[in-house]
Design a protein around this motif. Structure first.
Motif, PDB file in Angstrom:
ATOM      1  N   ILE A 192      -8.199 -23.846  -9.121  1.00  0.00           N
ATOM      2  CA  ILE A 192      -8.125 -24.740  -7.963  1.00  0.00           C
ATOM      3  C   ILE A 192      -7.501 -26.071  -8.354  1.00  0.00           C
ATOM      4  CG2 ILE A 192      -9.494 -26.040  -6.277  1.00  0.00           C
ATOM      5  CD1 ILE A 192     -11.479 -23.758  -6.239  1.00  0.00           C
ATOM      6  N   SER A 193      -7.840 -26.584  -9.535  1.00  0.00           N
ATOM      7  CA  SER A 193      -7.311 -27.870  -9.998  1.00  0.00           C
ATOM      8  C   SER A 193      -5.803 -27.798 -10.203  1.00  0.00           C
ATOM      9  CB  SER A 193      -7.992 -28.288 -11.305  1.00  0.00           C
ATOM     10  OG  SER A 193      -9.378 -28.413 -11.136  1.00  0.00           O
ATOM     11  N   CYS A 194      -5.338 -26.734 -10.850  1.00  0.00           N
ATOM     12  CA  CYS A 194      -3.898 -26.571 -11.080  1.00  0.00           C
ATOM     13  C   CYS A 194      -3.155 -26.427  -9.747  1.00  0.00           C
ATOM     14  CB  CYS A 194      -3.635 -25.357 -11.966  1.00  0.00           C
ATOM     15  SG  CYS A 194      -4.173 -25.562 -13.676  1.00  0.00           S
ATOM     16  N   PHE A 195      -3.716 -25.604  -8.854  1.00  0.00           N
ATOM     17  CA  PHE A 195      -3.085 -25.395  -7.548  1.00  0.00           C
ATOM     18  C   PHE A 195      -3.018 -26.710  -6.766  1.00  0.00           C
ATOM     19  CE2 PHE A 195      -2.570 -24.241  -3.173  1.00  0.00           C
ATOM     20  CZ  PHE A 195      -1.841 -23.064  -3.171  1.00  0.00           C
ATOM     21  N   HIS A 196      -4.115 -27.463  -6.770  1.00  0.00           N
ATOM     22  CA  HIS A 196      -4.168 -28.718  -6.019  1.00  0.00           C
ATOM     23  C   HIS A 196      -3.173 -29.732  -6.582  1.00  0.00           C
ATOM     24  CE1 HIS A 196      -5.922 -31.798  -3.443  1.00  0.00           C
ATOM     25  NE2 HIS A 196      -5.925 -32.612  -4.493  1.00  0.00           N
ATOM     26  N   SER A 197      -3.052 -29.775  -7.901  1.00  0.00           N
ATOM     27  CA  SER A 197      -2.118 -30.711  -8.519  1.00  0.00           C
ATOM     28  C   SER A 197      -0.677 -30.365  -8.176  1.00  0.00           C
ATOM     29  CB  SER A 197      -2.312 -30.707 -10.038  1.00  0.00           C
ATOM     30  OG  SER A 197      -1.463 -31.660 -10.657  1.00  0.00           O
ATOM     31  N   ILE A 198      -0.346 -29.072  -8.240  1.00  0.00           N
ATOM     32  CA  ILE A 198       1.010 -28.626  -7.895  1.00  0.00           C
ATOM     33  C   ILE A 198       1.311 -28.907  -6.425  1.00  0.00           C
ATOM     34  CG2 ILE A 198       2.471 -26.581  -7.599  1.00  0.00           C
ATOM     35  CD1 ILE A 198       1.092 -25.425 -10.103  1.00  0.00           C
ATOM     36  N   ALA A 199       0.358 -28.576  -5.548  1.00  0.00           N
ATOM     37  CA  ALA A 199       0.554 -28.797  -4.114  1.00  0.00           C
ATOM     38  C   ALA A 199       0.676 -30.284  -3.791  1.00  0.00           C
ATOM     39  CB  ALA A 199      -0.590 -28.179  -3.326  1.00  0.00           C
ATOM     40  N   SER A 200      -0.096 -31.124  -4.472  1.00  0.00           N
ATOM     41  CA  SER A 200      -0.071 -32.560  -4.203  1.00  0.00           C
ATOM     42  C   SER A 200       1.227 -33.185  -4.678  1.00  0.00           C
ATOM     43  CB  SER A 200      -1.256 -33.253  -4.884  1.00  0.00           C
ATOM     44  OG  SER A 200      -2.480 -32.766  -4.395  1.00  0.00           O
ATOM     45  N   PHE A 201       1.613 -32.928  -5.928  1.00  0.00           N
ATOM     46  CA  PHE A 201       2.830 -33.540  -6.471  1.00  0.00           C
ATOM     47  C   PHE A 201       4.067 -33.075  -5.723  1.00  0.00           C
ATOM     48  CE2 PHE A 201       6.373 -33.558  -9.576  1.00  0.00           C
ATOM     49  CZ  PHE A 201       6.478 -34.937  -9.734  1.00  0.00           C
ATOM     50  N   ASN A 202       4.057 -31.820  -5.286  1.00  0.00           N
ATOM     51  CA  ASN A 202       5.205 -31.283  -4.545  1.00  0.00           C
ATOM     52  C   ASN A 202       5.091 -31.514  -3.046  1.00  0.00           C
ATOM     53  OD1 ASN A 202       7.042 -29.720  -6.546  1.00  0.00           O
ATOM     54  ND2 ASN A 202       4.967 -29.160  -7.143  1.00  0.00           N
ATOM     55  N   ASN A 203       4.100 -32.316  -2.639  1.00  0.00           N
ATOM     56  CA  ASN A 203       3.938 -32.681  -1.234  1.00  0.00           C
ATOM     57  C   ASN A 203       3.844 -31.462  -0.323  1.00  0.00           C
ATOM     58  OD1 ASN A 203       5.191 -35.953  -0.504  1.00  0.00           O
ATOM     59  ND2 ASN A 203       4.554 -35.197  -2.491  1.00  0.00           N
ATOM     60  N   ALA A 204       3.087 -30.456  -0.766  1.00  0.00           N
ATOM     61  CA  ALA A 204       3.030 -29.196  -0.024  1.00  0.00           C
ATOM     62  C   ALA A 204       1.872 -29.116   0.964  1.00  0.00           C
ATOM     63  CB  ALA A 204       2.959 -28.021  -0.986  1.00  0.00           C
ATOM     64  N   GLY A 205       0.680 -29.577   0.595  1.00  0.00           N
ATOM     65  CA  GLY A 205      -0.428 -29.582   1.539  1.00  0.00           C
ATOM     66  C   GLY A 205      -1.231 -28.302   1.604  1.00  0.00           C
ATOM     67  N   PHE A 206      -0.918 -27.311   0.755  1.00  0.00           N
ATOM     68  CA  PHE A 206      -1.714 -26.082   0.708  1.00  0.00           C
ATOM     69  C   PHE A 206      -3.036 -26.344  -0.019  1.00  0.00           C
ATOM     70  CE2 PHE A 206       2.276 -24.067   1.674  1.00  0.00           C
ATOM     71  CZ  PHE A 206       1.945 -22.838   2.232  1.00  0.00           C
ATOM     72  N   ASP A 207      -4.044 -25.549   0.324  1.00  0.00           N
ATOM     73  CA  ASP A 207      -5.290 -25.573  -0.434  1.00  0.00           C
ATOM     74  C   ASP A 207      -5.824 -24.152  -0.520  1.00  0.00           C
ATOM     75  OD1 ASP A 207      -7.958 -25.151   1.315  1.00  0.00           O
ATOM     76  OD2 ASP A 207      -6.413 -26.066   2.577  1.00  0.00           O
ATOM     77  N   ILE A 208      -6.615 -23.879  -1.560  1.00  0.00           N
ATOM     78  CA  ILE A 208      -7.179 -22.538  -1.742  1.00  0.00           C
ATOM     79  C   ILE A 208      -8.703 -22.609  -1.809  1.00  0.00           C
ATOM     80  CG2 ILE A 208      -5.152 -21.536  -2.847  1.00  0.00           C
ATOM     81  CD1 ILE A 208      -6.479 -22.051  -5.555  1.00  0.00           C
ATOM     82  N   LEU A 209      -9.271 -23.577  -1.108  1.00  0.00           N
ATOM     83  CA  LEU A 209     -10.723 -23.755  -1.113  1.00  0.00           C
ATOM     84  C   LEU A 209     -11.438 -22.688  -0.288  1.00  0.00           C
ATOM     85  CD1 LEU A 209     -10.838 -27.653  -0.729  1.00  0.00           C
ATOM     86  CD2 LEU A 209     -11.024 -26.286  -2.823  1.00  0.00           C
ATOM     87  N   GLY A 210     -10.686 -22.012   0.591  1.00  0.00           N
ATOM     88  CA  GLY A 210     -11.265 -20.918   1.357  1.00  0.00           C
ATOM     89  C   GLY A 210     -12.082 -21.345   2.563  1.00  0.00           C
ATOM     90  N   THR A 211     -12.054 -22.631   2.885  1.00  0.00           N
ATOM     91  CA  THR A 211     -12.825 -23.116   4.034  1.00  0.00           C
ATOM     92  C   THR A 211     -11.979 -23.229   5.291  1.00  0.00           C
ATOM     93  OG1 THR A 211     -12.355 -25.432   3.470  1.00  0.00           O
ATOM     94  CG2 THR A 211     -14.321 -24.436   2.510  1.00  0.00           C
ATOM     95  N   GLY A 212     -10.645 -23.190   5.123  1.00  0.00           N
ATOM     96  CA  GLY A 212      -9.755 -23.336   6.268  1.00  0.00           C
ATOM     97  C   GLY A 212      -9.741 -24.727   6.844  1.00  0.00           C
ATOM     98  N   SER A 213     -10.219 -25.698   6.088  1.00  0.00           N
ATOM     99  CA  SER A 213     -10.311 -27.065   6.621  1.00  0.00           C
ATOM    100  C   SER A 213      -9.747 -28.102   5.663  1.00  0.00           C
ATOM    101  CB  SER A 213     -11.774 -27.402   6.929  1.00  0.00           C
ATOM    102  OG  SER A 213     -12.586 -27.210   5.779  1.00  0.00           O
ATOM    103  N   SER A 214      -8.743 -27.682   4.871  1.00  0.00           N
ATOM    104  CA  SER A 214      -8.061 -28.583   3.943  1.00  0.00           C
ATOM    105  C   SER A 214      -9.068 -29.309   3.058  1.00  0.00           C
ATOM    106  CB  SER A 214      -7.184 -29.564   4.715  1.00  0.00           C
ATOM    107  OG  SER A 214      -6.332 -30.284   3.835  1.00  0.00           O
ATOM    108  N   MET A 215      -9.039 -30.636   3.038  1.00  0.00           N
ATOM    109  CA  MET A 215      -9.911 -31.414   2.151  1.00  0.00           C
ATOM    110  C   MET A 215     -11.090 -32.048   2.886  1.00  0.00           C
ATOM    111  SD  MET A 215      -7.117 -33.322  -0.299  1.00  0.00           S
ATOM    112  CE  MET A 215      -8.419 -34.312  -1.073  1.00  0.00           C
ATOM    113  N   TYR A 216     -11.520 -31.447   4.003  1.00  0.00           N
ATOM    114  CA  TYR A 216     -12.599 -32.037   4.807  1.00  0.00           C
ATOM    115  C   TYR A 216     -13.870 -32.248   3.983  1.00  0.00           C
ATOM    116  CZ  TYR A 216      -9.858 -30.675   8.949  1.00  0.00           C
ATOM    117  OH  TYR A 216      -8.880 -30.526   9.899  1.00  0.00           O
TER     118      TYR A 216
END
Length: 432
Positions: A160-184
């Protein structure tokens, strides 16, 4: 007479490269080992997800964490990385890693991908780009890991940490937390919010700016006009947007700064957008439309485009010289900026019209936010994405693709050779 040229140009090569990666990603994401047990994915949804990843957008029609297996999530992270760096940069980077010489065509592709104004030092720039990306994303993953390890087991937290870092630096906005609510659920986590903001900011100021600051240090008088504008506009828009959010929404300063940063093409969310006021959504769309710096992982019309138009407006109102940061702005920059602004606005307008035509139940503001987000490759939505019909999804795919390529690249796909020598005489036309 205009003759259509079928020759291979850098713009067409870049466009074809992105298209091929998207199609390949869409095919792979439907394979059983990329999906969680019992989950099926239609081709249109797979194509939508792949396009959103490669175009570093973040709009999703299905929750990433609940749909894809660890292999599928790793594939999406790879697509995001390729899309953020650019197909040309990744391809030539691999060649350079294996000590393959780059021909002039490859060098032209890198130059056009990052809007460089010279062919000199292409290899050095490419190597520094790849090293900087690796270092920043690694540091970001380590910083995020200190948060995720509190809620997940070690290897899940690493992923999750690697995915979040890649998504953040590349301005992508994806998350894999499985909640369907981004960073809520991390809305009140100051550390993760700060790490995310820093990663988005670094990805959004552009690789050219990062490289120049690293090379010259913080001696701003040695910086180029592009670096001065990219950095100063990013800071002005960050705090200016936060101030507007404070005035329009019941945000604390942390939330206001987070959304001001995320709106400029990252797409992470801590509060549902359908709870925003109309002025808040208008602020959001303005920040999305402006976007990030050229040569960055973000989209939009770019901060330099907006800056150039503001300077020309200042000239029209005050008659002050077109100078900033001890540089004068070239005349051609104003014409190019005007074209980018017009084409961006036209794309958003037409796509919003078509989205409402194909999905009549949508409210205008929701559709406008969706298409602005798609064009600016942001990923923020008021919650209508999953409810779009097939036509709406296809339209969004096209708009995300156009937004990632950029209006100038799209415009130069249709190259014509003008063999007419004679011209009609010029005449006066009244403007305004």
């Amino acid at each position: 007479m205009h003759v259509f040229k079928l020759e291979i140009t850098p713009a067409r090569t870049i466009a074809a490269g992105f298209a091929l990666v998207i199609i390949l990603g869409a095919v792979l994401l439907r394979l059983p080992f990329c999906l969680k047990p019992g989950v099926t994915l239609s081709f249109i949804d797979s194509l939508y997800t792949a396009t959103s990843a490669v175009c570093v957008t973040g709009l999703v029609v299905t929750d990433t964490g609940s749909t894809f297996s660890p292999i599928g999530e790793a594939l999406i992270a790879l697509l995001i990385q390729i899309g953020g760096l650019g197909v040309a940069a990744v391809g030539t980077g691999v060649m350079a890693a294996f000590n393959q010489k780059l021909n002039f065509k490859s060098r032209y592709l890198i130059r056009d991908s990052f809007n460089l104004n010279t062919m000199g030092g292409i290899i050095r720039f490419l190597k520094s780009l790849l090293v900087a990306t690796l270092v920043i994303e690694l540091l970001g993953a380590v910083a995020a890991f200190t948060v995720f390890i509190k809620s997940y087991d070690f290897w899940t937290a690493v992923g999750i940490s690697c995915f979040h870092s890649i998504a953040s630096f590349n301005n992508a906005g994806f998350d894999i937390l499985g909640t369907g609510s981004s960073m809520y659920i991390y809305r009140n986590n100051v550390w993760l919010t700060l790490v995310t903001i820093i990663l988005i900011f670094l990805g959004g100021i552009g690789f050219v700016t990062i490289n120049e600051i690293y090379r010259e240090g913080f001696h701003y008088r040695k910086w180029s006009l592009n670096t001065c504008v990219s950095l100063s506009m990013s800071i002005i828009l960050l705090f200016g947007g936060a101030l507007l959010f404070k005035c329009t929404e019941s945000f604390n300063w942390g939330e206001a700064i987070f959304y001001s940063m995320s709106a400029r093409t990252a797409g992470f969310s801590t509060i549902p957008l359908n709870s925003f006021t109309a002025p808040g959504l208008m602020t959001l769309m303005a920040l999305m439309f402006i976007g990030c710096a050229p040569g960055s992982t973000g989209g939009g019309i770019k901060t330099t485009t907006f800056f150039t138009l503001v300077i020309r407006l200042r000239l029209a109102v005050t008659n002050k010289p077109e100078e900033m940061f001890h540089y004068s702005i070239p005349e051609g920059a104003f014409k190019k900026a005007a074209m980018v602004f017009f084409m961006g606005g036209f794309t958003v307008y037409i796509s919003t019209f078509l989205l409402m035509y194909t999905n009549p139940s949508l409210h205008f503001l929701d559709a406008l936010v969706e298409m602005t987000s798609a064009y600016a490759t942001v990923g923020l939505s008021t919650g209508i994405t999953s409810s779009l019909n097939t036509a709406g999804k296809l339209l969004t795919i096209i708009v995300m693709y156009i937004g990632r390529l950029g209006p100038l690249t799209v415009a130069t796909l249709w190259y014509y050779e003008d063999d007419a020598k004679a011209r009609y005489p010029a005449d006066y036309i009244s403007i305004g």
